[in-house]
Design a protein around this motif. Structure first.
Motif, PDB file in Angstrom:
ATOM      1  N   VAL A   1       0.817  -1.232   0.000  1.00 36.89           N
ATOM      2  CA  VAL A   1       0.000   0.000   0.000  1.00 36.89           C
ATOM      3  C   VAL A   1       0.848   1.277   0.000  1.00 36.89           C
ATOM      4  N   PRO A   2       1.823   1.432   0.929  1.00 35.88           N
ATOM      5  CA  PRO A   2       2.607   2.688   0.876  1.00 35.88           C
ATOM      6  C   PRO A   2       3.440   2.812  -0.402  1.00 35.88           C
ATOM      7  N   LEU A   3       3.726   1.689  -1.053  1.00 33.64           N
ATOM      8  CA  LEU A   3       4.556   1.708  -2.266  1.00 33.64           C
ATOM      9  C   LEU A   3       3.733   2.037  -3.515  1.00 33.64           C
ATOM     10  N   ALA A   4       2.406   2.150  -3.329  1.00 34.45           N
ATOM     11  CA  ALA A   4       1.516   2.429  -4.471  1.00 34.45           C
ATOM     12  C   ALA A   4       0.486   3.476  -4.074  1.00 34.45           C
ATOM     13  N   ILE A   5       0.817   4.286  -3.061  1.00 35.83           N
ATOM     14  CA  ILE A   5      -0.220   5.103  -2.409  1.00 35.83           C
ATOM     15  C   ILE A   5      -0.922   6.060  -3.387  1.00 35.83           C
TER      16      ILE A   5
END
Ligand code: S3P
Length: 432
Positions: free
Chosen positions: A310-314
């Motif tokens: 998730v944080p890598l594709a936010i």
């Protein structure tokens, strides 16, 4: 505000494109270039409204910056060379400008106020004012924690801070304030987030250490000017990556795209969904990994999106939700409550828009459940959110009727030539 996108259904994507420069890296290149000793030359800079707001803010504070077609030259003034602005710094739609600048402004020897447009004026700022106050900063928000931010610069003490949310903006604000603080400032993140600030500080000759999830720097050093080549923005490429996955008979290449490991959630997630994506020509420029990305149409299938992605594709979820709408079966996203406080509430606005075009999408507190299906035409309100407008544009590739997207002017904040590149690539888009 009244700009509309009208997208006729169908089309396929072919050829090779280079999307504009990375927004996160462009912001940081202005900030660090302005505060460095010597002249910083930047190529591939994103001339979008958000990054130009950062550029204008430093001009207002006395920094000499010239620009010519993505080439920027900055006469750095050193960490203590900024001048007090004689008016508030207006930062438009740009959360990154406001949050990163707050870290830099609290250590100056002057006062400053930062304001923004209607969307930015609703966004939460306590996530930065709280840790900065712990460093001794004099910074205030409205009673509900929103902008404007009012800052009286003063001396700062280093802190060790455990980030309560995975946020590169908050991490960066604290590290940038740490440049001005007495002692060693350390930030521990709950999960990896984009690390462009750390990489670029190192490029400017400033020592930054990382031990597991903790990043530290010592205050009181200097930044040494250097040249920066900004790669194409994977967050802009994302729309064309998904477009080429979902449109029949597509074969598209995107060149010189930044593929920093903290940004490639979009590729990881789509590959898990069955996408045909390959990378070639990987090499490093200005401390960042770049590659050419090749995409071919494929039948995607629904997945439970791994929370660590998730944080890598936010920023890519608006595009990923369109991929999920075209996939066979159900896609489930959890752990993404941050999407509710982006330029719009991206969970609600995307779920509402997907329902309008005939896709079953259920908004949850921290994500969405999407059942793949057949996309119909309809009128979608983007709520002035650039990424919502671009996401529903690509949805038309699989629609059976025209999709109209309203309130699209803010696409220019991150992707000024989106309409032209989309038309070139094979999307039936016109602007009104
Ligand atoms: C950014 C960090 C992310 C991202 C934003 C740019 C940055 O925000 O959504 O578009 O440049 O540091 P958060 O730090 O709030 O996750």
């Amino acid at each position: 505000m009244s700009t509309k996108f009208i997208i006729n259904p169908g089309g396929c994507l072919r050829g090779s494109l280079r999307v504009p420069g990375d927004k996160s890296i462009s912001h940081r290149s202005i900030m660090l270039g302005a505060l460095a000793e010597g002249t910083t030359e930047i190529s591939g800079f994103l001339e979008g409204e958000d990054t130009l707001a950062t550029l204008a803010a430093f001009q207002t504070m006395g920094v000499n910056i010239s620009r010519n077609n993505g080439q920027i030259s900055i006469q750095g003034v050193g960490l203590h060379g900024l001048k007090a602005p004689n008016s508030p710094l207006y930062l438009g739609n740009s959360g990154t400008s406001m949050r990163l600048l707050s870290g830099l402004m609290v250590g100056q020897n002057f006062s400053v106020e930062m304001t923004g447009d209607a969307s930015l004026s609703r966004r939460p700022m306590r996530r930065v004012t709280k840790p900065l106050s712990l460093m001794g900063a004099n910074i205030s928000t409205n009673a509900d924690g929103t902008p404007p931010l009012k800052i009286n610069g003063n001396s700062l003490q280093a802190i060790n801070y455990n980030l309560p949310i995975a946020s590169a903006q908050v991490k960066s604000a604290i590290l940038l304030a740490g440049l001005y603080a007495n002692g060693k400032t350390c930030v521990t993140e709950p999960a990896p987030t984009r690390d462009h600030t750390e990489r670029m500080l190192a490029g400017f000759g400033y020592s930054v250490t990382r031990d597991a999830n903790t990043i530290c720097l010592q205050g009181g050093g200097k930044l040494q000017a250097h040249s920066i080549d900004v790669p194409a923005d994977i967050s802009s490429a994302a729309f064309f990556i998904v477009a080429a996955c979902i449109a029949k008979d597509s074969e598209l290449s995107l060149t010189h795209v930044g593929i920093n490991a903290t940004r490639i959630g979009i590729i990881n997630i789509l590959q898990q969904m069955g996408a045909d994506i390959s990378l070639t020509n990987q090499h490093e420029v200005s401390g960042e990994l770049v590659a050419d990305i090749h995409i071919r149409s494929s039948q995607l299938h629904g997945i439970h999106i791994p929370p660590q992605q998730v944080p890598l594709a936010i920023d890519e979820f608006p595009a990923i939700f369109i991929a999920a709408a075209c996939a066979e079966g159900k896609t489930v996203l959890t752990g993404a409550a941050e999407l509710r406080v982006k330029e719009s509430d991206r969970i609600q606005v995307m779920a509402d828009g997907l329902n309008i075009i005939g896709i079953k999408a259920e908004a949850t507190a921290d994500g969405m459940i999407i059942q793949g299906g057949k996309i119909q035409g309809g009128i979608i309100n983007s709520h002035g959110d650039h990424r919502i407008a671009m996401a529903f544009t690509i949805a038309a590739l699989r629609a059976n009727e025209t999709i109209t997207v309203t309130d699209c002017a803010n696409v220019a904040t991150s992707f000024p030539n989106f309409v032209k590149l989309s038309q070139q690539a094979g999307i039936n888009l016109s602007e009104q």
